[in-house]
Structure formats: C-alpha cells, structure tokens
Design a protein around this motif. Structure first.
Motif, PDB file in Angstrom:
ATOM      1  N   ILE A   1       0.840  -1.147   0.158  1.00 17.22           N
ATOM      2  CA  ILE A   1       0.072   0.036   0.033  1.00 17.22           C
ATOM      3  C   ILE A   1       0.779   1.324   0.048  1.00 17.22           C
ATOM      4  N   VAL A   2       2.085   1.260   0.831  1.00 16.00           N
ATOM      5  CA  VAL A   2       2.795   2.460   0.681  1.00 16.00           C
ATOM      6  C   VAL A   2       3.513   2.611  -0.740  1.00 16.00           C
ATOM      7  N   GLY A   3       3.591   1.542  -1.610  1.00 14.99           N
ATOM      8  CA  GLY A   3       4.012   1.794  -2.953  1.00 14.99           C
ATOM      9  C   GLY A   3       2.780   2.463  -3.746  1.00 14.99           C
ATOM     10  N   LEU A   4       1.807   1.887  -3.502  1.00 12.92           N
ATOM     11  CA  LEU A   4       0.649   2.555  -4.230  1.00 12.92           C
ATOM     12  C   LEU A   4       0.575   3.951  -3.902  1.00 12.92           C
ATOM     13  N   LEU A   5       0.610   4.461  -2.650  1.00 11.16           N
ATOM     14  CA  LEU A   5       0.066   5.652  -2.302  1.00 11.16           C
ATOM     15  C   LEU A   5       1.454   6.590  -2.838  1.00 11.16           C
ATOM     16  N   ALA A   6       2.711   6.250  -2.508  1.00 10.81           N
ATOM     17  CA  ALA A   6       3.626   6.810  -3.149  1.00 10.81           C
ATOM     18  C   ALA A   6       3.638   7.403  -4.703  1.00 10.81           C
ATOM     19  N   GLU A   7       3.217   6.471  -5.405  1.00 11.41           N
ATOM     20  CA  GLU A   7       2.790   6.640  -6.751  1.00 11.41           C
ATOM     21  C   GLU A   7       1.784   7.594  -7.127  1.00 11.41           C
ATOM     22  N   ALA A   8       0.665   7.604  -6.176  1.00 10.55           N
ATOM     23  CA  ALA A   8      -0.320   8.294  -6.241  1.00 10.55           C
ATOM     24  C   ALA A   8       0.004   9.936  -5.938  1.00 10.55           C
ATOM     25  N   PHE A   9       0.757  10.140  -5.022  1.00  9.43           N
ATOM     26  CA  PHE A   9       1.310  11.538  -4.665  1.00  9.43           C
ATOM     27  C   PHE A   9       2.257  11.853  -5.821  1.00  9.43           C
ATOM     28  N   LEU A  10       2.819  11.106  -6.126  1.00 10.79           N
ATOM     29  CA  LEU A  10       3.875  11.537  -7.279  1.00 10.79           C
ATOM     30  C   LEU A  10       3.384  11.903  -8.556  1.00 10.79           C
ATOM     31  N   GLN A  11       2.139  11.413  -8.729  1.00  7.41           N
ATOM     32  CA  GLN A  11       1.378  11.765  -9.852  1.00  7.41           C
ATOM     33  C   GLN A  11       1.030  13.261  -9.862  1.00  7.41           C
ATOM     34  N   LYS A  12       0.737  13.702  -8.611  1.00  2.00           N
ATOM     35  CA  LYS A  12       0.302  14.679  -8.277  1.00  2.00           C
ATOM     36  C   LYS A  12       1.219  15.935  -8.122  1.00  2.00           C
ATOM     37  N   GLN A  13       2.624  15.313  -7.738  1.00  4.19           N
ATOM     38  CA  GLN A  13       3.617  16.296  -7.457  1.00  4.19           C
ATOM     39  C   GLN A  13       4.795  15.427  -7.770  1.00  4.19           C
ATOM     40  N   PRO A  14       5.252  15.591  -9.181  1.00  2.80           N
ATOM     41  CA  PRO A  14       6.512  14.843  -9.563  1.00  2.80           C
ATOM     42  C   PRO A  14       7.864  15.659  -9.082  1.00  2.80           C
ATOM     43  N   GLY A  15       8.531  14.708  -8.643  1.00  9.19           N
ATOM     44  CA  GLY A  15       9.846  14.772  -8.063  1.00  9.19           C
ATOM     45  C   GLY A  15       9.806  14.987  -6.598  1.00  9.19           C
ATOM     46  N   ALA A  16       8.545  14.786  -5.888  1.00 11.18           N
ATOM     47  CA  ALA A  16       8.543  14.725  -4.524  1.00 11.18           C
ATOM     48  C   ALA A  16       9.408  13.667  -3.868  1.00 11.18           C
ATOM     49  N   LYS A  17       9.594  14.047  -2.364  1.00  5.94           N
ATOM     50  CA  LYS A  17      10.572  13.081  -1.710  1.00  5.94           C
ATOM     51  C   LYS A  17       9.282  12.199  -1.065  1.00  5.94           C
ATOM     52  N   ILE A  18       9.676  10.922  -0.876  1.00  4.19           N
ATOM     53  CA  ILE A  18       8.838   9.916  -0.139  1.00  4.19           C
ATOM     54  C   ILE A  18       9.830   9.323   0.994  1.00  4.19           C
ATOM     55  N   ILE A  19       9.214   8.943   2.215  1.00  7.43           N
ATOM     56  CA  ILE A  19      10.067   8.604   3.336  1.00  7.43           C
ATOM     57  C   ILE A  19       9.622   7.240   3.513  1.00  7.43           C
ATOM     58  N   HIS A  20      10.402   6.200   3.396  1.00  7.03           N
ATOM     59  CA  HIS A  20       9.980   4.732   3.882  1.00  7.03           C
ATOM     60  C   HIS A  20      10.790   4.345   4.951  1.00  7.03           C
ATOM     61  N   ASP A  21      10.453   3.145   5.571  1.00  9.57           N
ATOM     62  CA  ASP A  21      11.430   2.586   6.729  1.00  9.57           C
ATOM     63  C   ASP A  21      12.019   1.444   5.884  1.00  9.57           C
ATOM     64  N   PRO A  22      13.125   0.996   6.575  1.00  7.73           N
ATOM     65  CA  PRO A  22      14.055  -0.009   6.109  1.00  7.73           C
ATOM     66  C   PRO A  22      13.465  -1.571   6.190  1.00  7.73           C
ATOM     67  N   ARG A  23      12.711  -1.812   6.799  1.00  9.98           N
ATOM     68  CA  ARG A  23      12.298  -3.230   7.101  1.00  9.98           C
ATOM     69  C   ARG A  23      12.097  -3.907   5.671  1.00  9.98           C
ATOM     70  N   LEU A  24      11.323  -3.224   4.758  1.00 10.10           N
ATOM     71  CA  LEU A  24      10.913  -3.583   3.676  1.00 10.10           C
ATOM     72  C   LEU A  24      11.061  -2.465   2.626  1.00 10.10           C
ATOM     73  N   SER A  25      11.870  -2.475   1.672  1.00  9.23           N
ATOM     74  CA  SER A  25      12.015  -1.259   0.828  1.00  9.23           C
ATOM     75  C   SER A  25      12.401  -1.256  -0.836  1.00  9.23           C
ATOM     76  N   TRP A  26      12.432  -2.448  -1.108  1.00  5.67           N
ATOM     77  CA  TRP A  26      12.709  -2.647  -2.691  1.00  5.67           C
ATOM     78  C   TRP A  26      11.630  -2.377  -3.575  1.00  5.67           C
ATOM     79  N   ASN A  27      10.553  -2.614  -3.186  1.00  7.45           N
ATOM     80  CA  ASN A  27       9.257  -2.283  -3.959  1.00  7.45           C
ATOM     81  C   ASN A  27       8.998  -0.710  -4.086  1.00  7.45           C
TER      82      ASN A  27
END
Length: 454
Positions: free
Chosen positions: A265-291
């Motif tokens: 779901i983190v990946g889904l929402l990150a993509e949705a925000f980036l479509q509205k604001q290209p180039g923005a920064k997205i924070i994620h935690d280190p537990r699972l990150s590749w996706n």
C-alpha cells in the motif's frame, strides 16, 4: 521515588491499576504542563471504559498548573493531531491503548504543531517529573475546561485529499472494530450522500464499545482479519477496510477478501502522490524497501529511508519536506496533515485510485507482490536477543553482503535482502525478508535466518 513503568519508547501504555490510574494520569498532566508551559492543550480519548476518567484526571493536572484544556470528546488519535494544529493549541494528548489488551490504557503526547513527544523529545523529562511528583502549588488561577467539536473541520480536511468527482460506484466494507472510528465513518458517509458520491459503506462492528465484544481491534494479527474478509466476500465488496482501536492505522483487503500487506500500500500511495507532485520526496522505513524504492524512482520521485517509528519518520519528513511517508506496519504520514499519521486518508486515496485506474485493488498490487515477494513481519521472542542478532550478523558478514545499520541490521544481496531489529515497543526481535521475484528464495532465506535465531 516511584518508577513509572507506563512510559515506553514513544508513548505511555500500562496495565490499569498499578501501572496507570487516575492519580498517575493527574501527575502526567502536571508534568506535561511543567515541562512545556502550555497555555492550551487539546484532549481526546478512545472508547475504553477507563479513558474518560483518565482524561478528566489529566485535565485536572493541566488545569491545576494553569493550563486551559479543550476536550474534543471521544476521538481517534489523529483527531487530536488535527485539532492541535487547527486550533493552534500548544499541545495535545489522546488517551488510548490502541490495540493493547483490554486491561491496558495509555496516552499519546504531542506538542505545538502536532510534533511528537517521544523518548528523546521530552517524554523522559515528563516521566522524571511525574515520578518525582514534587510540583509547585496549584496555580492561583486554574486553567479553563471547555468542550469543542472539530469533527466537521476534520472531515473537510480529510476529504480534501481526494476529488470525489472521480468516484465511480463502489461497495466498501468498513470494520471499526467497536473502536473510535465509527463516528468519523458516519460523517464521511454523510458527506458522500450530500455530494451524491456513489459509494456504499457496509459497516462491521461499527458501534463504539469499550467491552470489545468482538475482540480487541488489531488487524495486524491474522486472527483478527476474518470478520472483514468474510464481509467483503459475502457482500461482493470492492475493498475491505479495518481499523485498530484509535484508527491511526488502516488495513486493506482486496475484492476477494485477501489481506494486503501494508508494504504494498505504501508503494501505491507513493505513486499516487508523485503523479500529483512529480519529483517529491517519499519517506520509507528499512524493514522492506525494494518495492517502494522501485516505484518511487520509476515515478520520478526521491525515496528517503528513515529509521522505523513515528517520531523518526515525522522528523525526517519535516527535514526533507517529504509529501508522504509510509511504514509497512500500516502507518501512513502526510505532509499536509501536520506530517502526522492518519488511518482515514489512506483508504480514501486507494478508493479513488480504484476508480481512476479502473482496476481492482487485487489487480493494482498483484504484479508488485510478484516482483518483490516478502515474508511479512515475523516476531520472535528470545532469551538473549542481542547475541542472537549478532550471530546472524556474523554469519552474513562472511557472505559479503551489503550491510546497513540504520535500524537494526539490514543485509542486501543481489536477489534478496532482510532486516532484523529489536522492537521499540515489545520484547521481541522483528524479521522481514524480501526477494526479487523469487518466492522460493525468500522462503528459503526466511527459514535459514529463523534457524540461526533458534
């Protein structure tokens, strides 16, 4: 000096009686006021049977220190986050034990701007003051106590994250777990009806009930998911949504009633925000990150890794001015929500995505789950956790993997990676493993690490 064991890494949680009671709540109110010297503090409380009493004791402690109290009633944690910033108060406290057992309660503390108060940002000082219990005489002028309803403003803000004109007919199951979410769900539903938004809400365990007749709401546990999953299947719903007790986390189920790990779901929402604001920064935690890193990079954003935990994520989001942050534990953080986590905003965004993309939730995440299969978080209780983690570390150091110590230990190899860390809130170690499109490798490596830990 009495040691107060209810003070944890990020918040206050304890067994009712010795660990947390009205007297301790009063002292926490006095200590909070002594530390921050606030003029006005917002208070809210969840549905637990002791929450109102603890809140009133907190209020008395604050008032005796000369602090004005605004009580916003029975609320989820994020309503206190919102009200503190919206009313420009000097701080806020939500009385909640979230998903802890029924004989627990607790508090989540924030300061001005809805900034978190945790272990290294003032919580230890408040603890020390409460333990010493040597407060000045009560203020000559006691603080005022008022009630204020901010629900309408909060709902307006939450709905501002989506364009309701994008919504097509949807049937959504929402399980409030007899917690604090029900009144917000009702208010959102009323706005949908007023705007003729074609979304049907099927409500499960909707009424707030501090006895929790259907069990403590904690959908992170597999045994707490069946009621939501069954309701999705029985009603032919497009998606299922389940909340924990104070609804700062939401958990999603696809059209087949299958639970979707928060990681995807983190990946889904990150993509949705980036479509509205290209180039923005997205924070994620280190537990699972590749996706997440893959999606953010492809969408032209900047992935930024932060240590796990809401205090760390919020601080990093402010530093980076990130538009969104997400943890695999179903915490989702939003810049325009005072960098705080919300359980209401994510499901609205995903529901809008289903309509805009014309795909089911299962279809939206299927290829991502296949590309980066993961173990999900595995919690292990061990007698000597430090030596067990060191044993794993030494084993994989010899295999020349890339190692990172941002949060516990993270090893990355060509086709798989894992994170192993001590919990900040429980006496367990937490393991997460993922691979590149190889379920069998992920499962083999998970078993390998568990063997080393045993």
């Amino acid at each position: 000096m009495e040691k107060l064991t209810c003070f944890k890494a990020y918040d206050i949680r304890g067994k009712l009686g010795e660990e947390l009671n009205d007297d301790i709540a009063y002292r926490i109110g006095r200590a909070y006021a002594e530390y921050l010297k606030p003029k006005t503090v917002v208070l809210g409380s969840d549905v637990r049977l002791t929450s109102e009493s603890l809140k009133l004791s907190l209020a008395k402690g604050l008032q005796d220190a000369g602090t004005d109290v605004i009580d916003i009633g029975m609320t989820g944690t994020e309503e206190v986050y919102f009200a503190t910033s919206h009313l420009k108060a000097d701080g806020g406290i939500e009385v909640t034990a979230s998903h802890n057992p029924i004989n627990y309660n607790g508090m989540k503390l924030i300061r001005e701007g809805s900034r978190p108060i945790s272990g290294d940002t003032g919580l230890r000082i408040i603890q020390q003051l409460a333990e010493e219990n040597r407060f000045p005489l009560s203020s000559a002028v006691a603080g005022r106590y008022t009630h204020q309803n901010v629900l309408a403003d909060y709902i307006e803000h939450v709905l501002s994250y989506v364009n309701t004109e994008n919504f097509k007919p949807l049937k959504l199951v929402i399980n409030s777990g007899n917690g604090a979410a029900g009144h917000v769900v009702d208010a959102i539903e009323a706005q949908f009806k007023a705007k003729s938004v074609p979304v049907e809400l099927i409500k499960v365990h909707h009424e707030p009930d501090g006895h929790f007749p259907n069990g403590i709401p904690n959908p992170l546990l597999p045994e707490c998911r069946s009621d939501t999953a069954n309701a999705v299947r029985e009603n032919g719903a497009d998606m299922g949504i389940a909340f924990d007790g104070d609804f700062d986390r939401c958990f999603l189920f696809d059209e087949h009633g299958e639970f979707i790990e928060g990681y995807y779901i983190v990946g889904l929402l990150a993509e949705a925000f980036l479509q509205k604001q290209p180039g923005a920064k997205i924070i994620h935690d280190p537990r699972l990150s590749w996706n997440t890193v893959d999606i953010v990079t492809r969408a032209g954003g900047v992935p930024v890794m932060s240590k796990t935990g809401h205090a760390f994520i919020k601080e990093r989001m402010r530093t980076e001015e990130a538009i969104y942050g997400g943890e695999m534990s179903a915490h989702h953080y939003f810049r325009d929500f005072a960098y705080c986590d919300s359980g209401m905003i994510p499901w609205l965004l995903v529901a809008e995505l289903l309509c805009v993309k014309g795909q089911t939730l299962g279809q939206l995440v299927k290829h991502r789950i296949a590309a980066y299969p993961s173990s999900g978080e595995i919690n292990i209780k061990l007698n000597d956790m430090d030596s067990a983690i060191n044993k794993v570390k030494q084993y994989y150091l010899d295999l020349a993997g890339e190692v990172d110590y941002t949060d516990g230990i993270t090893f990355e190899f060509v086709d798989w990676r894992f994170n192993l860390r001590l919990s900040n809130t429980e006496s367990v170690v937490r393991l997460n493993v993922e691979s590149r499109a190889d379920v069998m490798l992920m499962q083999q490596k998970t078993a390998e690490i568990l063997e080393l830990l045993s």
